[in-house]
Every structure is written in C-alpha cells, then in structure tokens.
Design a protein around this motif. Sequence first.
Motif, PDB file in Angstrom:
ATOM      1  N   SER A   7       0.835  -1.193   0.000  1.00  0.00           N
ATOM      2  CA  SER A   7       0.000   0.000   0.000  1.00  0.00           C
ATOM      3  C   SER A   7       0.870   1.243   0.000  1.00  0.00           C
ATOM      4  O   SER A   7       1.981   1.235   0.532  1.00  0.00           O
ATOM      5  N   PRO A   8       0.379   2.343  -0.618  1.00  0.00           N
ATOM      6  CA  PRO A   8      -0.828   2.379  -1.446  1.00  0.00           C
ATOM      7  C   PRO A   8      -0.595   1.711  -2.803  1.00  0.00           C
ATOM      8  O   PRO A   8       0.546   1.422  -3.152  1.00  0.00           O
ATOM      9  N   SER A   9      -1.652   1.527  -3.568  1.00  0.00           N
ATOM     10  CA  SER A   9      -1.501   0.973  -4.912  1.00  0.00           C
ATOM     11  C   SER A   9      -0.896   2.013  -5.849  1.00  0.00           C
ATOM     12  O   SER A   9      -0.116   1.684  -6.731  1.00  0.00           O
ATOM     13  N   ASN A  10      -1.326   3.230  -5.654  1.00  0.00           N
ATOM     14  CA  ASN A  10      -0.830   4.334  -6.468  1.00  0.00           C
ATOM     15  C   ASN A  10      -0.538   5.516  -5.555  1.00  0.00           C
ATOM     16  O   ASN A  10      -1.255   5.739  -4.583  1.00  0.00           O
ATOM     17  N   LYS A  11       0.509   6.247  -5.901  1.00  0.00           N
ATOM     18  CA  LYS A  11       0.870   7.418  -5.117  1.00  0.00           C
ATOM     19  C   LYS A  11       1.398   8.482  -6.060  1.00  0.00           C
ATOM     20  O   LYS A  11       2.333   8.235  -6.820  1.00  0.00           O
ATOM     21  N   VAL A  12       0.756   9.642  -6.012  1.00  0.00           N
ATOM     22  CA  VAL A  12       1.252  10.794  -6.767  1.00  0.00           C
ATOM     23  C   VAL A  12       1.758  11.794  -5.746  1.00  0.00           C
ATOM     24  O   VAL A  12       1.047  12.138  -4.802  1.00  0.00           O
ATOM     25  N   THR A  13       2.973  12.251  -5.920  1.00  0.00           N
ATOM     26  CA  THR A  13       3.560  13.170  -4.961  1.00  0.00           C
ATOM     27  C   THR A  13       4.296  14.279  -5.693  1.00  0.00           C
ATOM     28  O   THR A  13       4.690  14.131  -6.850  1.00  0.00           O
TER      29      THR A  13
END
Lengths: 116, 113
Positions: A7-13
Amino acid sequence: GAGVSQSPSNKVTEKGKDVELRCDPISGHTALYWYRQSLGQGLEFLIYFQGNSAPDKSGLPSDRFSAERTGGSVSTLTIQRTQQEDSAVYLCASSTRSMTMNTEAFFGQGTRLTVV
Amino acid sequence: SQQGEEDPQALSIQEGENATMNCSYKTSINNLQWYRQNSGRGLVHLILIRSNEREKHSGRLRVTLDTSKKSSSLLITASRAADTASYFCATDWMDTGRRALTFGSGTRLQVQP
C-alpha cells in the motif's frame, strides 16, 4: 491475508516531498525484497531482508532511499526528497529461505509512484 | 550490469506455436527461477530449477539449465493468447555478496489469436 500486500496501490507526490511505501509479507516468510521497475524495464534490486541478518542495502540508488523491517514482518520503504526519476513501480516480494538458497518469491501488486 | 539477460527482448508468435526464451547469467548460482508478469504489476513464479538439475517440466512449460554455459531456456508449448505477458529469469547467486534474487530485463511475449 494470503498474499503479499502493498500500500498504497498508487501514489502521486510532488517533487521534494517524502513518501512511505508499505509491504505486508506472507506470514512466516523470513526473506523480504524490494525492487523497482521503470516502464517496460526489468526489476532493479533495492534491498533485501533475511531474518535477523543485516539487510543487503547494496541496491539502494542514493541515501534518499531507506527501508525498515519491523519485528521481522512489515516493511516500509521511504524515499526522501523525491525526484522525478524516482517515478516507477515499487515491488515487494517475500519468500522462505532454506539454509543455502532463496526459494520461490511471492510478489505484491506493487505501488505505482509518480513524482510530479 | 544485470546478472540475468533474456533474449529475445520481444517475441511475437501465433497461437499454437511454441515460444522459446533464453536467459544468460554471469556467476555461479544455487538456482534459477522463471517468472511471468502481466500488465507491469506483480510477478508470478512459474518454475525453479536447481543448479544440479538440467531440465524441468510443469504443464506446458519446459525449462533447461546449462551451468557450463551459464544459460537457461524457457519453452512454452502450444501457446495461447493468455500466455501474452513478460517473462523474467531470476538467479539466486551462490556468491554471498548478493543474497537476493537478481532479475533480468525480461522477454515480452505476444501471442496472436
């Protein structure tokens, strides 16, 4: 759960922020691996934990990357001051290990990290 | 450089044909493993062959290992459209300098229906 969970499956930073990626291995698996994979590429080794031994950190690309494995179970991969080149899928795997070799590795579905 | 290198990088065949992928490596190994990956996410283990084994079968899969040439091949017989995926070899080094599995760059297989 029955499998490796990430986790997470997707991460935008945003560039410059820190991120933490989590991996829950299969219960009882003593070996835990982190890899990263850029689009269309192979798996790049990052770090390996085995039991109580010192982790093999030889694949970490810079000192912005670190990882912990608490209590021989859950692992967290931390990337500080993220850069755009850190964008990739980060894969975690776990396995048992015999006295002399690594056995079949079970992979999580990965965390897709996008640094904007 | 990568321990394992697969070739070809990409392979396109018709359903029913056989697909052969090769893997070369550089150091002594305990075992070599083949994995499959769909859609760029988690990998699934297919087969493990130990350094003292020369051939292994699992369903439509046949793996060979030649430790003198430091190479392995994966043969998928009677391929199906569902076999479309990327295939990776992974080596378990005998050298204690690297204790994790080391993956190659993969072969992208496309099976045309």
